[in-house]
Scaffold this motif. Structure first.
Motif, PDB file in Angstrom:
ATOM      1  N   TYR A 255       0.803  -1.230   0.000  1.00 30.09           N
ATOM      2  CA  TYR A 255       0.000   0.000   0.000  1.00 30.09           C
ATOM      3  C   TYR A 255       0.834   1.277   0.000  1.00 30.09           C
ATOM      4  N   LEU A 256       2.141   1.128  -0.111  1.00 31.30           N
ATOM      5  CA  LEU A 256       2.977   2.335  -0.055  1.00 31.30           C
ATOM      6  C   LEU A 256       2.945   3.100  -1.383  1.00 31.30           C
TER       7      LEU A 256
ATOM      8  N   GLU B 216      -7.202   1.701  -6.922  1.00 31.00           N
ATOM      9  CA  GLU B 216      -8.155   0.648  -6.555  1.00 31.00           C
ATOM     10  C   GLU B 216      -7.679  -0.143  -5.345  1.00 31.00           C
ATOM     11  N   ARG B 217      -6.346  -0.267  -5.193  1.00 29.40           N
ATOM     12  CA  ARG B 217      -5.880  -1.008  -4.026  1.00 29.40           C
ATOM     13  C   ARG B 217      -6.080  -0.181  -2.756  1.00 29.40           C
ATOM     14  N   LEU B 218      -5.907   1.113  -2.858  1.00 30.20           N
ATOM     15  CA  LEU B 218      -6.150   1.964  -1.692  1.00 30.20           C
ATOM     16  C   LEU B 218      -7.643   1.975  -1.344  1.00 30.20           C
ATOM     17  N   ALA B 219      -8.485   1.932  -2.372  1.00 27.34           N
ATOM     18  CA  ALA B 219      -9.930   1.877  -2.116  1.00 27.34           C
ATOM     19  C   ALA B 219     -10.279   0.586  -1.381  1.00 27.34           C
TER      20      ALA B 219
ATOM     21  N   PHE C 272      -2.041   4.791 -12.924  1.00 20.98           N
ATOM     22  CA  PHE C 272      -2.677   5.705 -13.888  1.00 20.98           C
ATOM     23  C   PHE C 272      -4.083   5.993 -13.418  1.00 20.98           C
ATOM     24  N   VAL C 273      -4.489   7.239 -13.529  1.00 22.40           N
ATOM     25  CA  VAL C 273      -5.856   7.618 -13.190  1.00 22.40           C
ATOM     26  C   VAL C 273      -6.496   8.222 -14.437  1.00 22.40           C
TER      27      VAL C 273
ATOM     28  N   SER D  92      -9.251  -4.335 -17.139  1.00 21.41           N
ATOM     29  CA  SER D  92     -10.693  -4.560 -17.243  1.00 21.41           C
ATOM     30  C   SER D  92     -11.382  -4.401 -15.895  1.00 21.41           C
ATOM     31  N   GLY D  93     -10.636  -4.042 -14.887  1.00 20.44           N
ATOM     32  CA  GLY D  93     -11.209  -3.869 -13.555  1.00 20.44           C
ATOM     33  C   GLY D  93     -10.076  -3.811 -12.558  1.00 20.44           C
ATOM     34  N   PRO D  94     -10.403  -3.576 -11.283  1.00 16.80           N
ATOM     35  CA  PRO D  94      -9.331  -3.539 -10.286  1.00 16.80           C
ATOM     36  C   PRO D  94      -8.545  -4.850 -10.307  1.00 16.80           C
ATOM     37  N   PHE D  95      -7.258  -4.797 -10.426  1.00 18.63           N
ATOM     38  CA  PHE D  95      -6.349  -5.942 -10.417  1.00 18.63           C
ATOM     39  C   PHE D  95      -6.621  -6.925 -11.558  1.00 18.63           C
ATOM     40  N   GLN D  96      -7.348  -6.499 -12.601  1.00 16.77           N
ATOM     41  CA  GLN D  96      -7.693  -7.438 -13.682  1.00 16.77           C
ATOM     42  C   GLN D  96      -7.240  -6.913 -15.028  1.00 16.77           C
TER      43      GLN D  96
END
Lengths: 301, 262
Positions: free
Chosen positions: A50-51, A56-59, B138-139, B194-198
């Motif tokens: 988490y560093l 999405e990982r922080l969420a 990336f955001v 395609s999604g979080p971690f995917q």
């Protein structure tokens, strides 16, 4: 658990309260954990995940924190290295600790890099006075940046480096000098006892058990020649449960965490280990009140 | 300071098999030029070779298994050769603090090994592209209201690549080590988050692939569509249909964060 402000006077002294029981978080169990099954009080997370994490990982971390106390556990700060801790990493760790409102941060009594080389895992420090001074210096650097108590964990050591102290003496003096707490990994104790031929309980007797703030449980496997590997790939074995029974009247941890890192089973399997840990400590008739957060308020959950 | 030198020697012993062999063949000679105090020298001379060898093996094993999780298709394709190939890689490439960059580096290493057959190399290439996407921080920006005349660029969440095998069909089975029917046929893939971690990959035809590769930050939407249509030598009615379909495709990819409007 109580702590005082001020880097130089931080002392961790767990009070006699009922510990919280949890697991080391793995994303494969996300859905099970977010469903908040009974018997799961808290979560330990690997800090390094988490560093520099994507949004999405922080969420995900925030979602976990909404439901559980989250206990960040580092693996890469290398407190045992004869070099200053990475200041950037320290600042990111402080941010993480603040984000999850962690009551403490834990790391290992080990070094993970030397001579510019990443060892890739936890390597034992020599139990010498020089190494003691080095670790204490790194802890002071930590305490000047991160505002929560630090716990240090005993590791397995496949290599014995000749030194002038025993491991227990080293840990005792270090905790005394720095005010840190002890994260006592009982499977690591068992593994070292098997591999190095000493009695686990005798080792535990020499530790300052009043400084145990967290207990780790977990399993491994035996190689063909009987060498024990702390692989975090199996259920907690009976000798480790025996150590937990032995220690329950001698230590009052604030949390007990079951670790399982590889060959992950369905979540109910690791939850069984959590339940077993709880029943063993309940048998020993632990005290009644809930552990407190650093603000003094009860930990949620 | 002496501890620093001791730890530097220990790290080399744990990671460098040639140095380890030289050390235990003649420890005093190996340490002659090291800036160690007598106490540290004595500690190193007291090391048990068996313990050090076992720890070194365990370190490599941990590193290898951590990487295997990230490149499963590559690992399965290498089969029994994965261990030895990894050992060679590990001797030449230092470990990274986190396993994902190490896995990325390993996949790139395998993809570039001339002595390997095409199949594992192609899978390694795909594994590497997938990991690049997973590793990207990336955001995406909000969907823009008007973007016809703004330039388009594939984001860090997207890759377009050509493969020598039909990996669109084979990769899922290859990833889990199932029996794979390898079809040696050219295959263009759009690989994207395609999604979080995917990460997912889907087959695209060559025309679509070329259109997407034109989204390189130098062309506007209208230029991309016009140039792609010109390459295909479409007649005007075909060009009209193509433009509509291309616009829909690009719109979907902008919404998904795979193409950025710059």
């Amino acid at each position: 658990m109580t702590s005082t402000d001020g880097a130089s006077s931080q002392r961790l002294t767990p009070n006699a309260q009922r510990p919280q029981f949890g697991v080391s978080y793995r994303s494969r169990w996300r859905a099970d954990i977010l469903a908040q099954p009974p018997g799961l009080d808290c979560l330990e997370v690997i800090a390094e995940n988490y560093l520099d994490a994507p949004p999405e990982r922080l969420a995900e971390l925030d979602a976990l924190r909404e439901r559980y106390p989250v206990l960040p556990h580092g693996v890469g700060l290398s407190f045992g290295s004869d070099a200053p801790l990475d200041p950037k990493r320290l600042r990111k760790t402080a941010i993480l600790v603040e984000r999850v409102q962690a009551p403490w941060f834990s790391e290992h009594l080990a070094f993970t890099e030397g001579g510019g080389l990443q060892i890739g895992h936890l390597a034992p420090v020599p139990f010498t006075r020089e190494a003691l001074a080095v670790v204490a210096r790194n802890v002071r650097q930590w305490q000047s940046v991160v505002g929560v108590p630090l716990l240090l964990e005993n590791i397995t050591y496949g290599v014995q480096i000749p030194g002038d102290l025993t491991e227990a003496q080293f840990i005792t003096e270090l905790l005394d000098r720095t005010g840190c707490g002890l994260l006592l990994d009982l499977h690591n104790v068992h593994t070292n006892a098997v591999n190095l031929g000493f009695e686990a309980e005798a080792f535990l007797r020499d530790l300052p058990l009043e400084r145990v703030c967290v207990i780790h449980l977990g399993g491994g496997f035996d190689e063909a020649d009987g060498y024990r590997v702390d692989s975090h790939s199996a259920a907690t074995p009976e000798p480790v449960w025996e150590l937990l029974r032995w220690i329950r009247s001698r230590a009052t941890p604030a949390a007990v965490i079951v670790e399982w890192d590889v060959d992950l089973p369905p979540f109910d399997v690791i939850l069984r280990d959590v339940e077993t840990a709880r029943s063993i400590l309940d048998e020993g008739k632990y005290g009644a009140a809930a552990p407190t957060s650093r603000s003094g308020a009860p930990l949620p959950g | 300071m002496a501890l620093q030198h001791l730890q530097a020697v220990l790290a080399r012993l744990y990671l460098d098999s040639a140095y380890r062999e030289r050390f235990f063949a003649g420890p005093e000679a190996a340490l002659r030029d090291e800036p160690l105090l007598e106490a540290e020298r004595s500690q190193l001379l007291g090391l048990d070779q068996r313990q050090v060898e076992r720890f070194a093996r365990s370190l490599q094993s941990k590193r290898r298994e951590a990487i295997r999780e990230f490149v499963p298709a590559t690992a399965h394709a290498l089969g029994n050769g994965f261990r030895s190939r990894f050992a060679r890689y590990a001797e030449q490439h230092r470990s990274t603090p986190e396993p994902l960059p190490d896995a990325l580096q390993f996949a790139g290493y395998v993809a570039g090994q001339p002595d390997l057959p095409d199949w594992p190399r192609e899978l390694a290439r795909l594994d590497r592209l997938r990991l690049e996407i997973l590793n990207a921080v990336f955001v995406p920006k909000p969907f823009p209201e008007e973007w016809t005349y703004r330039t388009l660029s594939l984001t860090p969440w997207a890759r377009v690549a050509r493969f020598e095998y039909d990996l669109a069909a084979c990769y899922p089975a290859a990833r889990v080590g199932d029996v794979v029917v390898r079809r040696e046929v050219e295959c263009w893939l759009l690989i994207g988050k395609s999604g979080p971690f995917q990460v997912r990959q889907q087959r695209v035809n060559e025309a679509t692939a070329r259109l997407l590769l034109m989204c390189d930050g130098t062309r506007s939407t209208s230029e991309v569509i016009r140039e792609a249509g010109a390459v295909l030598r479409l007649n005007p009615p075909q060009r009209h249909d193509f433009a509509r379909e291309a616009q829909e495709l690009l719109t979907g990819l902008v919404r998904a964060g795979l193409i950025a409007v710059v």
